[in-house]
Design an enzyme around this catalytic site. Sequence first.
Site, PDB file in Angstrom:
ATOM      1  N   ASP A 188       0.680  -1.079   0.144  1.00  8.55           N
ATOM      2  CA  ASP A 188      -0.059   0.028   0.165  1.00  8.55           C
ATOM      3  C   ASP A 188       0.917   1.346   0.080  1.00  8.55           C
ATOM      4  O   ASP A 188       1.845   1.232   0.680  1.00  8.55           O
ATOM      5  CB  ASP A 188      -0.954  -0.023   1.041  1.00  8.55           C
ATOM      6  CG  ASP A 188      -1.742   1.109   1.211  1.00  8.55           C
ATOM      7  OD1 ASP A 188      -2.615   1.466   0.322  1.00  8.55           O
ATOM      8  OD2 ASP A 188      -1.605   2.023   2.221  1.00  8.55           O
ATOM      9  N   GLU A 208       1.078  -0.465  -5.230  1.00  6.26           N
ATOM     10  CA  GLU A 208      -0.062   0.787  -5.210  1.00  6.26           C
ATOM     11  C   GLU A 208       0.833   2.007  -5.345  1.00  6.26           C
ATOM     12  O   GLU A 208       1.251   2.557  -4.255  1.00  6.26           O
ATOM     13  CB  GLU A 208      -1.013   0.758  -4.238  1.00  6.26           C
ATOM     14  CG  GLU A 208      -2.119   1.907  -4.382  1.00  6.26           C
ATOM     15  CD  GLU A 208      -2.654   2.615  -3.251  1.00  6.26           C
ATOM     16  OE1 GLU A 208      -3.727   3.280  -3.522  1.00  6.26           O
ATOM     17  OE2 GLU A 208      -1.919   2.529  -2.116  1.00  6.26           O
TER      18      GLU A 208
END
Length: 743
Positions: free
Chosen positions: A422, A475
């Site tokens: 993330d 990401e």
Amino acid sequence: MSERQGGQEQRTEADGMTTEGISETSQTLQALANGLPADAFAVLGPKPLAEGRRQVRVLAPGAEAMGLIDPRGKLLARMQASAIDGVFEGILAADGPYRLRIVWPDRVQEVEDPYAFAATLDESLLLQIAAGDGQAVRRALGAQHVHCGDVPGVRFAVWAPHAQRVAVVGDFNGWDVRRHPMRQRIGGFWELFLPRVEAGARYKYAVTAADGRVLLKADPVARQTELPPATASVVPSAAAFAWTDAAWMANRDPGAVPAPLSIYEVHAASWRRDGHNQPLDWPTLAEQLIPYVQQLGFTHIELLPITEHPFGGSWGYQPLGLYAPTARHGSPDGFAQFVDACHRAGIGVILDWVSAHFPDDAHGLAQFDGAALYEHADPREGMHRDWNTLIYNYGRPEVTAYLLGSALEWIEHYHLDGLRVDAVASMLYRDYGRAEGEWVPNAHGGRENLEAVAFLRQLNREIATQFPGVLTIAEESTAWPGVTAAISDGGLGFTHKWNMGWMHDTLGYMQRDPAERAQHHSQLTFGLVYAFDERFVLPLSHDEVVHGTGGLLGQMPGDDWRRFANLRAYLALMWAHPGDKLLFMGAEFGQWADWNHDQSLDWHLLDGARHRGMQQLVGDLNAALRRTPALYRGSHRADGFDWSVADDARNSVLAFVRHDPAGGAPLLAVSNLTPQPHHDYHVGVPRAGLWREILNTDSAHYGGSNLGNSGRLATEPVGMHGHAQRLRLTLPPLATIYLQAEK
């Protein structure tokens, strides 16, 4: 120190022969009794006396009496309460093992003396952690079931270099900070073996900071935790989980022929809930979610973060227990059973993993030993302003070892097939979310976080080396070059990267009224300019259905019929587009509303035929992906794609060919993104012969108007769009069609 015998004080040999020695021992014992910093192993446990005797001192505040017994329970010596509250002393006449019999107000406890055992942690492991070794963290730290000789127990170990004192507190000692001070080791590590502690016991560390504050901290390397909002760590099971997925693990081959990758993104706590609106446990999720994913044909489940997190409203993106599955769904073994069941069903499992930041909850990593430890001391480096969280200090080897150990724990211990990392962009840039003057340049004066870059490369290198075939998906929302390039070529080494640009452009296009789309046609086509620069995943994720936007269906323009048609056309365009696929739960059946993490998806919508049609379409898209090599073998290769129609902005039509680099049948995808059907629409194709319409989002099966191409079409020998042949097509309104060349 003296022992009381018949009311008279007599000095023992273990106390030393000088008044300074007696005073020093007394001071140490008094400090321990007060919960203050002191060397417990210097004065507690067995100490040699003359003629083979031993003096034993035990700190047990609140005990009424104590004795020394042999392993069979025979009394060896009665212990006397000393002048220092909570300290008991006794003399053993001979060498040999002993246990403590402690009389508490409510029970009698028989247990070995933890201060009779030598250190159990190999110093080389601690040096490896200090050098950044994640596997050493896994082997050394946390609550580990070990045997000292034939005595079972738990070794607690933690890193707290700024601490004056660390003690273990928990169910096994009444949460008394005085009872079990730990042994200090090199490098700021602390350890203590506690005999007979069993799985399920709750515990924390009582950390005495340099300024004297006592901080109650959860174990950073806890493998199990209490159910939030409770915050204690839990001693995990000692038994190894019995895996049954050997065939799956053996076939996880990175060198295999490219395979379809279609990911169903799931928030485990809200996919479906029980009758009391509580999250399902892992066995129930396995029973309900796995067959559903099988039915729809997804290859993988991606779980939003299930690493333990105090605040459910963070969706798991503010974790504090990076080694523990959240207790919201049950035990760690329950999670292992879920993964095992997924693998038996032919479904991979990817974990959303957060190494970019952590929250500042008092029981967590923030100021863990009273000073900046896991985070930077300077808020210009250590504070994430966008999320009001703390940023890991990637320049500290012990911190990167902690993070690496977490990643390896999930992959090795839980057999996970991938990590989606993330907020990578926030890691890569020192000025992320900061104004001028609010950040610290790197050593070269630049904005790149060189330490984070080194960490990400190390993460990907170790995973690729130790667990080949495991995915690492970034990401990353900027144009950082080489996210999926090889580390040897200067890249970060991820296997995949989310294509955020494609998502923003195409979703923005689809949200427009069809009458406006002609002026924004490039939003559909621009993604192909860079589609092969990285190994992309096309994400329609949770982030696109929150904060008042509504579900994907609700974001489409027009009346209900057009909304459904738009979304069907969009999803089919996405499945045909180069790049792997990710779809957040609920989109597959057309959820109207925002995703709500506190309640189930709106499953009642499947009572409606159009919602069932949407769900059937997603299943058919995955089936087409699996059986059509042209849709996946060339997903990351420029020779797997050719434009046929890229410039028909006036009609909002685009068409392209997907090729199988191994020579299989090509596939033509055509999207008409206006409500106006087109008849006799010519599209160039690379192969002569019959082409069969294998999917049409306007089919009545999906809730469409059932306009199409009646099965098979023959090419015409007329060159067009750079191809030698052409097809004469009927393009249904707001629809995408697939046609495949027949042999």
